[in-house]
Write an enzyme that holds these catalytic residues in place. Structure first.
Site, PDB file in Angstrom:
ATOM      1  N   ASP A  71       0.844  -1.186   0.000  1.00 49.17           N
ATOM      2  CA  ASP A  71       0.000   0.000   0.000  1.00 49.17           C
ATOM      3  C   ASP A  71       0.885   1.243   0.000  1.00 49.17           C
ATOM      4  O   ASP A  71       2.042   1.198   0.415  1.00 49.17           O
ATOM      5  CB  ASP A  71      -0.962   0.004   1.193  1.00 49.17           C
ATOM      6  CG  ASP A  71      -0.373  -0.647   2.443  1.00 49.17           C
ATOM      7  OD1 ASP A  71       0.861  -0.801   2.522  1.00 49.17           O
ATOM      8  OD2 ASP A  71      -1.139  -0.993   3.346  1.00 49.17           O
ATOM      9  N   CYS A  96       1.437   4.758   9.503  1.00 54.11           N
ATOM     10  CA  CYS A  96       1.150   3.318   9.502  1.00 54.11           C
ATOM     11  C   CYS A  96       2.286   2.533   8.856  1.00 54.11           C
ATOM     12  O   CYS A  96       2.186   1.320   8.675  1.00 54.11           O
ATOM     13  CB  CYS A  96      -0.171   3.043   8.786  1.00 54.11           C
ATOM     14  SG  CYS A  96      -0.943   1.481   9.268  1.00 54.11           S
ATOM     15  N   HIS A  98       3.588   2.713   5.741  1.00 54.94           N
ATOM     16  CA  HIS A  98       3.513   2.324   4.337  1.00 54.94           C
ATOM     17  C   HIS A  98       4.779   2.710   3.570  1.00 54.94           C
ATOM     18  O   HIS A  98       5.049   2.150   2.509  1.00 54.94           O
ATOM     19  CB  HIS A  98       2.280   2.933   3.672  1.00 54.94           C
ATOM     20  CG  HIS A  98       0.980   2.426   4.222  1.00 54.94           C
ATOM     21  ND1 HIS A  98      -0.251   2.791   3.713  1.00 54.94           N
ATOM     22  CD2 HIS A  98       0.709   1.561   5.240  1.00 54.94           C
ATOM     23  CE1 HIS A  98      -1.218   2.190   4.395  1.00 54.94           C
ATOM     24  NE2 HIS A  98      -0.658   1.444   5.337  1.00 54.94           N
ATOM     25  N   GLU A 130      -6.057   3.062   3.489  1.00 58.57           N
ATOM     26  CA  GLU A 130      -6.544   3.574   4.767  1.00 58.57           C
ATOM     27  C   GLU A 130      -7.982   4.069   4.735  1.00 58.57           C
ATOM     28  O   GLU A 130      -8.656   4.040   5.756  1.00 58.57           O
ATOM     29  CB  GLU A 130      -5.643   4.727   5.243  1.00 58.57           C
ATOM     30  CG  GLU A 130      -4.213   4.321   5.594  1.00 58.57           C
ATOM     31  CD  GLU A 130      -4.109   3.543   6.894  1.00 58.57           C
ATOM     32  OE1 GLU A 130      -5.139   3.404   7.588  1.00 58.57           O
ATOM     33  OE2 GLU A 130      -3.002   3.077   7.201  1.00 58.57           O
ATOM     34  N   HIS A 350      -0.202   4.301  13.655  1.00 57.66           N
ATOM     35  CA  HIS A 350      -1.057   5.477  13.606  1.00 57.66           C
ATOM     36  C   HIS A 350      -0.657   6.542  14.629  1.00 57.66           C
ATOM     37  O   HIS A 350      -1.326   7.570  14.740  1.00 57.66           O
ATOM     38  CB  HIS A 350      -2.549   5.120  13.764  1.00 57.66           C
ATOM     39  CG  HIS A 350      -3.102   4.333  12.618  1.00 57.66           C
ATOM     40  ND1 HIS A 350      -4.439   4.329  12.293  1.00 57.66           N
ATOM     41  CD2 HIS A 350      -2.512   3.521  11.706  1.00 57.66           C
ATOM     42  CE1 HIS A 350      -4.644   3.551  11.241  1.00 57.66           C
ATOM     43  NE2 HIS A 350      -3.474   3.049  10.878  1.00 57.66           N
TER      44      HIS A 350
END
Length: 384
Positions: A71, A96, A98, A130, A350
């Site tokens: 992602d 997160c 990515h 997301e 997060h």
């Protein structure tokens, strides 16, 4: 060229500075394409879909295709790490990890661009994990059809695991999620004359209380489920009866069957409250592509057996997590496996302070590369 560890870390830092929200990853796509186009192109075919990228690697045998997905989007989080390569985009951050995911994928792709794989491969740089079910959108668009994988893999970084540790489990790795948006509509009025109004604070409160019984009384105790209501908004001031109430939350379940069962009960309770209070109700239960990440038993056994026995791999069998991931939609269509890559941080996914350990990138590339080659050899022997 095959990317070095130093290059991978620099790529990760470059990407970390330009996080973008789902379906807005224009700068990210441009950066990724620039890196990919500098690889050896002898075996590669490249195409874009919206802000995503698909790269097909032509292998020695075209009867089987292995997919690898990463992602590429960030989160609407204001970074507070203080790092010299912190986000340059106000209010956005790769909170997160990515950026780690993309760096590992680029490391793998660079290797297979120089070393022709035994089978075909499709690398998927997927937007909007997301917020907009990018995996479901991509799959349903048909853009993957000509390069559709026969099996698929993807990782998620894990701050609770030491850098480079691989974690996985049979069955569900991540829960399926569903957004809850409920609006009760009654009649506002003066606090001194409740009989002339229809109080939606009371209706909403009853809904909140009744929701608490779903997991305890409708879900098998051996299974798992979560219903969390995180937002309740009603009224304007203390002496005015509220004519409307907005309630928002989330459902989490380890199987799609349970998720749908919980959705059904949420809907029934909301309709029941509306009937008993003589009010209107608007119900929006939105799951999109956030299905449970249910690992394929056969493929996951091969993956876990390899990682457990590989000489230089630190492997742990993990428990399911109630976090969500739209890779679950792809796994509902294509057999495959999602696994953890440890990045060791005191801060959670997060968090505005998340700072993964970058040594995990090269370790992950090496471990996954070796597994994919092992897997291709097994497939190739069968095809031959």
């Amino acid at each position: 060229m095959t990317l070095t560890e130093e290059q991978l870390i620099q790529i990760r830092r470059d990407l970390h500075q330009i996080p973008e929200i789902g379906m807005e990853e224009f700068e990210t796509q441009k950066y990724l394409l620039n890196v990919i186009q500098n690889f050896n192109q002898d075996y590669l075919e490249i195409k874009t879909w919206k802000t995503g990228i698909l790269v097909h690697v032509n292998g020695e045998n075209s009867e089987h295709t292995i997919g690898y997905r990463t992602d590429i989007d960030g989160l609407p989080v204001q970074e507070q790490t203080g790092l010299p390569y912190a986000s340059k985009n106000e209010g956005k951050m790769h909170a997160c990890g990515h950026d780690i995911h993309m760096s590992v994928a680029l490391g793998l792709l660079s290797f297979f661009s120089e070393n022709k794989p035994k089978t075909n491969m499709t690398f998927i740089f997927q937007p909007a994990e997301e917020n907009k079910s990018g995996g479901m959108q991509l799959y349903n668009s048909g853009a993957m059809d000509e390069w559709m994988p026969d099996e698929i893999y993807g990782l998620h970084d894990n701050p609770q695991l030491n850098a480079g540790v691989i974690g996985c489990c049979q069955g569900t790795l991540f829960a399926g999620t569903c957004e809850i948006h409920i609006k009760f509509i009654g009649k506002s009025g003066h606090a001194a004359f409740p009989h002339d109004a229809n109080d939606m604070v009371v209706a909403g409160a009853q809904f909140v209380n009744q929701i608490q019984t779903i997991v305890s009384r409708n879900v098998d105790p051996i299974e798992s489920g979560v219903v969390t209501l995180g937002h309740f908004s009603a009224g304007t001031t203390g002496n005015v009866i509220a004519g409307q109430c907005q309630i928002d939350g989330t459902i989490r379940a380890l199987t799609q069957e349970n998720n749908l069962k919980i959705q059904k009960r949420v809907r029934e309770i909301a309709l029941g409250i509306a009937q008993s209070f003589g009010c209107e109700v608007e119900i929006d239960l939105h799951q999109g592509g956030y299905y449970p990440v249910e690992n394929d038993p056969k493929i996951t056994k091969i993956f876990m057996d390899y990682m457990q026995n590989a000489k230089d791999v630190d492997f742990v069998e993990t428990r399911p997590a109630m976090t969500g991931e739209d890779f679950g939609y792809l796994l509902s269509k294509i057999p495959g496996t999602m696994f953890w890559l440890g990045v060791q941080s005191p801060y959670s996914l997060h968090s505005e302070f998340l700072a993964p350990k970058e040594e995990a990138i090269q370790i992950g590339v090496t471990e996954i590369r070796d597994f994919l080659q092992y897997r291709m050899n097994l497939i190739y022997d069968v095809i031959k």
